[in-house]
Design a protein around this motif. Structure first.
Motif, PDB file in Angstrom:
ATOM      1  N   SER A   1       0.512  -1.202  -0.390  1.00  0.00           N
ATOM      2  CA  SER A   1       0.126  -0.210   0.194  1.00  0.00           C
ATOM      3  C   SER A   1       0.965   1.671   0.190  1.00  0.00           C
ATOM      4  CB  SER A   1      -1.431  -0.393   1.312  1.00  0.00           C
ATOM      5  OG  SER A   1      -0.316  -0.227   1.683  1.00  0.00           O
ATOM      6  N   ALA A   2       2.559   1.194   0.838  1.00  0.00           N
ATOM      7  CA  ALA A   2       2.833   2.419   1.019  1.00  0.00           C
ATOM      8  C   ALA A   2       3.359   2.667  -1.140  1.00  0.00           C
ATOM      9  CB  ALA A   2       3.774   2.220   1.539  1.00  0.00           C
ATOM     10  N   GLU A   3       3.668   1.737  -1.219  1.00  0.00           N
ATOM     11  CA  GLU A   3       3.941   2.000  -3.110  1.00  0.00           C
ATOM     12  C   GLU A   3       3.273   2.219  -3.418  1.00  0.00           C
ATOM     13  OE1 GLU A   3       7.693  -1.953  -2.362  1.00  0.00           O
ATOM     14  OE2 GLU A   3       5.751  -2.108  -3.322  1.00  0.00           O
TER      15      GLU A   3
ATOM     16  N   LEU B   1       3.766   5.834  -5.517  1.00  0.00           N
ATOM     17  CA  LEU B   1       3.648   6.027  -7.281  1.00  0.00           C
ATOM     18  C   LEU B   1       2.335   6.338  -7.725  1.00  0.00           C
ATOM     19  CD1 LEU B   1       4.177   1.456  -8.308  1.00  0.00           C
ATOM     20  CD2 LEU B   1       5.932   4.416  -8.637  1.00  0.00           C
ATOM     21  N   SER B   2       1.426   6.444  -7.236  1.00  0.00           N
ATOM     22  CA  SER B   2      -0.384   7.545  -7.800  1.00  0.00           C
ATOM     23  C   SER B   2       0.398   8.693  -7.372  1.00  0.00           C
ATOM     24  CB  SER B   2      -1.451   6.901  -6.918  1.00  0.00           C
ATOM     25  OG  SER B   2      -1.079   7.199  -5.513  1.00  0.00           O
ATOM     26  N   GLY B   3       1.537   9.268  -6.488  1.00  0.00           N
ATOM     27  CA  GLY B   3       1.900  10.672  -6.494  1.00  0.00           C
ATOM     28  C   GLY B   3       2.799  11.775  -6.535  1.00  0.00           C
TER      29      GLY B   3
ATOM     30  N   PHE C   1       3.590   7.526 -16.513  1.00  0.00           N
ATOM     31  CA  PHE C   1       3.630   6.258 -16.263  1.00  0.00           C
ATOM     32  C   PHE C   1       2.070   6.032 -15.119  1.00  0.00           C
ATOM     33  CE2 PHE C   1       5.396   7.329 -12.902  1.00  0.00           C
ATOM     34  CZ  PHE C   1       5.051   6.332 -11.470  1.00  0.00           C
ATOM     35  N   PHE C   2       1.434   5.043 -15.479  1.00  0.00           N
ATOM     36  CA  PHE C   2       0.346   4.672 -14.387  1.00  0.00           C
ATOM     37  C   PHE C   2       0.618   4.167 -13.587  1.00  0.00           C
ATOM     38  CE2 PHE C   2      -0.457   7.803 -17.780  1.00  0.00           C
ATOM     39  CZ  PHE C   2      -1.459   8.515 -17.158  1.00  0.00           C
TER      40      PHE C   2
ATOM     41  N   THR D   1       0.535  -3.448 -12.592  1.00  0.00           N
ATOM     42  CA  THR D   1       1.406  -3.696 -14.133  1.00  0.00           C
ATOM     43  C   THR D   1       1.988  -2.019 -14.083  1.00  0.00           C
ATOM     44  OG1 THR D   1       0.559  -2.938 -15.586  1.00  0.00           O
ATOM     45  CG2 THR D   1       0.936  -5.566 -15.215  1.00  0.00           C
ATOM     46  N   ILE D   2       2.861  -1.781 -14.567  1.00  0.00           N
ATOM     47  CA  ILE D   2       3.010  -0.594 -14.535  1.00  0.00           C
ATOM     48  C   ILE D   2       2.716   0.053 -16.746  1.00  0.00           C
ATOM     49  CG2 ILE D   2       5.058   1.302 -14.871  1.00  0.00           C
ATOM     50  CD1 ILE D   2       4.790   0.633 -12.261  1.00  0.00           C
TER      51      ILE D   2
END
Length: 127
Positions: free
Chosen positions: A5-7, A11-13, A35-36, A41-42
């Motif tokens: 959840s921390a990752e 990544l979402s920020g 990226f998204f 997946t990335i």
């Protein structure tokens, strides 16, 4: 779940990461990319991604490493980030994650994730 959840929160920020690929002659290339995170997946995209060297490198079977990092603070110095290694595929007719991306995208499925500074610990794991 592949990402913690921390990752996922981190990544979402973020909006940019750096994708490293290797050309058939062994030359390494490292470029900033948008990226998204999508279905574990990335997804990497751009305006004309299909015309890029990184896209061609992946079409030719390149290994990849993707890094997103920043400084949470400079006083005290607090670096944080994530490195994702895995298998990438170059897709030529994908629905772009945002309207201004071309229909060519790179999808990176993680096999190893290394993160630091996201929840106070360093994490390295094979997924």
């Amino acid at each position: 779940m592949i990402f913690t959840s921390a990752e996922l929160d981190y990544l979402s920020g973020q909006q940019l990461g750096r994708l490293a690929t290797v050309a058939p002659d062994g030359q390494v290339q490292n470029n900033p990319v948008g990226f998204f995170v999508q279905d574990g997946t990335i997804v990497i995209g751009g305006h004309a991604l299909g015309a890029s060297k990184k896209f061609r490198n992946i079409q030719r079977g390149s290994t990849v490493s993707f890094v997103v990092d920043d400084l949470a603070s400079v006083d005290p110095w607090v670096a944080r980030g994530i490195e994702i290694r895995g298998t990438a595929v170059a897709l030529t007719d994908a629905e772009p994650p945002v309207p201004f991306f071309s229909r060519e995208v790179i999808r990176l499925a993680p096999s190893k994730i290394i993160s630091w500074g996201l929840d106070g610990t360093r994490s390295s794991r094979t997924v």
